[in-house]
Design a protein around this motif. Sequence first.
Motif, PDB file in Angstrom:
ATOM      1  N   THR A 181       0.869  -1.177   0.000  1.00  0.00           N
ATOM      2  CA  THR A 181       0.000   0.000   0.000  1.00  0.00           C
ATOM      3  C   THR A 181       0.903   1.223   0.000  1.00  0.00           C
ATOM      4  OG1 THR A 181      -1.694  -1.169   1.247  1.00  0.00           O
ATOM      5  CG2 THR A 181      -1.812   1.240   1.240  1.00  0.00           C
ATOM      6  N   LEU A 198      -3.068   6.250 -11.359  1.00  0.00           N
ATOM      7  CA  LEU A 198      -3.136   5.309 -10.237  1.00  0.00           C
ATOM      8  C   LEU A 198      -4.306   4.343 -10.371  1.00  0.00           C
ATOM      9  CD1 LEU A 198      -2.210   7.667  -7.274  1.00  0.00           C
ATOM     10  CD2 LEU A 198      -0.732   6.095  -8.551  1.00  0.00           C
ATOM     11  N   ASN A 213      -4.322   0.475  -9.130  1.00  0.00           N
ATOM     12  CA  ASN A 213      -4.931   0.222  -7.837  1.00  0.00           C
ATOM     13  C   ASN A 213      -5.734  -1.077  -7.824  1.00  0.00           C
ATOM     14  OD1 ASN A 213      -5.239   0.989  -5.171  1.00  0.00           O
ATOM     15  ND2 ASN A 213      -7.009   2.292  -5.576  1.00  0.00           N
ATOM     16  N   TYR A 214      -5.553  -1.849  -6.768  1.00  0.00           N
ATOM     17  CA  TYR A 214      -6.236  -3.139  -6.564  1.00  0.00           C
ATOM     18  C   TYR A 214      -5.948  -4.123  -7.688  1.00  0.00           C
ATOM     19  CZ  TYR A 214      -8.713  -0.979  -2.714  1.00  0.00           C
ATOM     20  OH  TYR A 214      -9.016  -0.339  -1.536  1.00  0.00           O
TER      21      TYR A 214
END
Length: 122
Positions: free
Chosen positions: A21, A53, A57-58
């Motif tokens: 993270t 991003l 992300n994820y």
Amino acid sequence: MVAHSFRGEVFGPAQRLHGATFVVDARFKRDELDADNIVVDIGLATERLRAVLADLNYRNLDDVPAFAGVNTSTEFLAKHIADQLADAVHAGSLGEGARGLTGIEVTLHESHVAWASYERPL
């Protein structure tokens, strides 16, 4: 938030799939302020950074075709993000005033003691 794994003994247990993270900072540089007395339109810069991003992300970065065979280290990701922002500057996505920028620095913070930056000229 990403997941990834590394190849190479230097990475020790991080060779296994793990999560990371990051808090991401982007710094824009120029020699002189523009006609509006700003470095860059912060609204446009924030929008573009969010878009860059959003593609990461994820995600399990091991599954991203563009990163196939690449160790997606913190430093690599900082460079990738800086390059994407530089492309946005050159495309005019950060406004005409951004064409006066001289550099971009991206820092990814994993914690208060673990972070890396990448700086590039424009």
